[in-house]
Design an enzyme around this catalytic site. Structure first.
Site, PDB file in Angstrom:
ATOM      1  CG  MET A   1     -22.392 139.251  12.963  1.00 26.29           C
ATOM      2  SD  MET A   1     -21.732 137.568  12.860  1.00 26.29           S
ATOM      3  CE  MET A   1     -22.474 136.952  11.354  1.00 26.29           C
TER       4      MET A   1
ATOM      5  CG  ASP B   1     -19.300 134.643  11.333  1.00 24.15           C
ATOM      6  OD1 ASP B   1     -19.308 134.013  10.261  1.00 24.15           O
ATOM      7  OD2 ASP B   1     -19.978 134.300  12.333  1.00 24.15           O
TER       8      ASP B   1
ATOM      9  CG  MET C   1     -25.930 134.145  15.833  1.00 21.32           C
ATOM     10  SD  MET C   1     -25.673 133.569  14.138  1.00 21.32           S
ATOM     11  CE  MET C   1     -24.708 132.110  14.480  1.00 21.32           C
TER      12      MET C   1
ATOM     13  CG  HIS D   1     -21.597 133.313  16.342  1.00 18.92           C
ATOM     14  ND1 HIS D   1     -21.645 133.612  15.005  1.00 18.92           N
ATOM     15  CD2 HIS D   1     -22.192 134.371  16.972  1.00 18.92           C
ATOM     16  CE1 HIS D   1     -22.228 134.782  14.829  1.00 18.92           C
ATOM     17  NE2 HIS D   1     -22.577 135.261  16.008  1.00 18.92           N
TER      18      HIS D   1
ATOM     19  CG  HIS E   1     -17.553 130.193  13.950  1.00 19.22           C
ATOM     20  ND1 HIS E   1     -17.239 131.223  14.821  1.00 19.22           N
ATOM     21  CD2 HIS E   1     -18.763 130.505  13.420  1.00 19.22           C
ATOM     22  CE1 HIS E   1     -18.219 132.124  14.802  1.00 19.22           C
ATOM     23  NE2 HIS E   1     -19.166 131.708  13.965  1.00 19.22           N
TER      24      HIS E   1
ATOM     25  CG  ASP F   1     -22.201 129.858  12.997  1.00 16.97           C
ATOM     26  OD1 ASP F   1     -21.965 130.941  13.566  1.00 16.97           O
ATOM     27  OD2 ASP F   1     -21.585 129.456  11.992  1.00 16.97           O
TER      28      ASP F   1
ATOM     29  CB  SER G   1     -18.668 128.400  10.022  1.00 15.27           C
ATOM     30  OG  SER G   1     -20.015 128.133  10.374  1.00 15.27           O
TER      31      SER G   1
ATOM     32  CG  MET H   1     -28.102 130.151  14.078  1.00 18.02           C
ATOM     33  SD  MET H   1     -28.408 130.211  12.299  1.00 18.02           S
ATOM     34  CE  MET H   1     -26.738 130.466  11.693  1.00 18.02           C
TER      35      MET H   1
HETATM   36  C1  DX5 Z   1     -23.932 133.282   9.900  1.00 18.15           C
HETATM   37  C2  DX5 Z   1     -22.908 132.541  10.717  1.00 18.15           C
HETATM   38  C3  DX5 Z   1     -21.641 132.316  10.012  1.00 18.15           C
HETATM   39  C4  DX5 Z   1     -21.745 131.448   8.782  1.00 18.15           C
HETATM   40  C5  DX5 Z   1     -20.637 131.819   7.866  1.00 18.15           C
HETATM   41  O1  DX5 Z   1     -24.996 133.647  10.708  1.00 18.15           O
HETATM   42  O2  DX5 Z   1     -22.624 133.257  11.923  1.00 18.15           O
HETATM   43  O3  DX5 Z   1     -20.666 131.787  10.895  1.00 18.15           O
HETATM   44  O4  DX5 Z   1     -21.694 130.089   9.057  1.00 18.15           O
HETATM   45  O5  DX5 Z   1     -20.807 131.137   6.672  1.00 18.15           O
HETATM   46  P1  DX5 Z   1     -20.047 131.551   5.352  1.00 18.15           P
HETATM   47  O6  DX5 Z   1     -18.592 131.503   5.629  1.00 18.15           O
HETATM   48  O7  DX5 Z   1     -20.502 130.522   4.367  1.00 18.15           O
HETATM   49  O8  DX5 Z   1     -20.512 132.941   5.000  1.00 18.15           O
HETATM   50 ZN    ZN Z   2     -20.889 132.598  13.137  1.00 20.21          ZN
END
Ligand code: DX5
Ligand code: ZN
Length: 234
Positions: free
Chosen positions: A146, A184, A77, A75, A42, A44, A17, A46
Site C-alpha cells: 500500500m 496500490d 480490507m 482486495h 481491482h 476494493d 480500481s 471495505m
Molecule cells: C485504497 C484502495 C485503492 C484505491 C486506489 O484503500 O485500496 O485500491 O482505490 O485509488 P487511487 O488509484 O485513486 O489512489
Molecule cells: Zn486496493
C-alpha cells in the site's frame, strides 16, 4: 484465463480500481477498462472496521462477473477475511488479497483461500514493515504494497514506501519465489515510474484510469509504458 500466475512476468500489468468508476455504469466501465488493455480488475472491499470506509461486497462482484473476463483481483480490507472468503469465491473472484493487520489467523486464511481454488495475496499498511510479511512469502502468490493509507481512493502516492517495494523484490528474488509484487494507492503516469523502478510489476490505479481526461486507453498505455524501467538491477 483467470489465473494471474499465467500472466507475463516481464512487463507491467494494470489493475484498474473500480472504486473510482461511476457505479451507475459499473458494467460498462469494467468493459471499457478491458478494452483499454487492462489485465485485471481491482475490487476494493471495505468493511468500515479494518479501514474507516465502507465500499461494496460480494453481491456487486457477482453482478459484474458474467460481463467480464478480466482477472478479478479482490482486495479485502476487512477484519474477517477467513469468514467471508467463501462468499467472494462464490461471487466469482479469481484472487483474494487480505491484510496482515486483519483479526483472523493468517495461515488459516491462506489455507482457506487455497482450498477454495483461488490465488492468494497479502497486503500491509504503510506503517507495517516488510519483514512482518516475509514469513508468509512462500505460501502466497502476490504481495500488495500500500502506497496510501487504505480506505480511500484519490490520495497522494507515499514515496517513503519505495524502499519497502524494493525490500520485497530483493527477498522474492533471493528466495526465487513465484510471487507477484503489486502496488496500490496514488499511482499515475508519473508515480508509476518510481514504483516500477523499485520493483513493482502490477499497478493498481483508480483515479488515474477511470478519471483520466484522455480516456482509459491512454491511461492504461501510460502505465504500461513503465515496463521500460521494470527489470533494472536493484
Ligand atoms: C485504497 C484502495 C485503492 C484505491 C486506489 O484503500 O485500496 O485500491 O482505490 O485509488 P487511487 O488509484 O485513486 O489512489
Ligand atoms: Zn486496493
Amino acid at each position: 484465463m483467470h489465473d494471474l500466475r499465467k500472466l507475463p512476468g516481464d512487463r507491467i500489468l494494470v489493475s484498474p480500481s473500480l472504486l473510482a468508476a461511476d457505479f451507475a455504469r459499473a458494467g460498462d466501465q469494467v468493459a471499457a477498462a478491458a478494452a483499454a488493455g487492462a489485465e485485471m480488475l481491482h475490487l476494493d472491499v471495505m468493511d468500515g472496521h479494518l479501514v474507516p470506509n465502507i465500499s461494496f461486497g460480494a453481491p456487486v462482484i457477482k453482478s459484474l462477473r458474467p460481463g467480464s473476463r478480466l482477472i478479478f483481483d479482490t482486495h479485502l480490507m476487512i477484519s474477517h477475511p477467513l469468514r467471508y472468503a467463501g462468499d467472494f469465491a462464490a461471487a466469482g473472484a479469481d484472487h483474494l488479497t487480505f491484510h496482515l493487520e486483519c483479526d483472523d489467523d493468517i495461515d488459516a486464511t491462506i489455507a482457506e483461500i487455497r482450498r477454495l481454488g483461488l490465488t492468494v495475496g497479502l497486503s500491509l499498511r504503510p506503517g507495517t514493515p516488510a519483514e512482518a510479511l516475509f514469513p508468509f512469502l512462500d505460501r502466497i502468490d502476490l504481495v500488495l504494497v500500500m502506497t496510501v493509507e487504505p480506505g480511500f481512493g484519490g490520495q497522494s502516492f507515499m514515496a517513503d514506501q519505495l524502499p519497502k517495494i524494493t525490500a520485497f523484490k530483493r527477498e522474492i528474488r533471493r528466495r526465487q519465489l513465484p510471487v507477484l509484487l503489486e502496488v496500490d494507492g496514488g499511482l499515475d503516469a508519473i508515480t508509476v515510474t518510481a514504483a516500477a523502478a523499485a520493483g513493482a510489476q502490477v499497478i493498481v490505479a483508480g483515479t488515474a484510469v477511470f478519471r483520466h481526461p484522455g480516456g482509459m486507453a491512454a491511461a492504461v498505455a501510460e502505465l504500461h509504458a513503465a515496463s521500460a524501467v521494470l527489470d533494472r538491477d536493484l
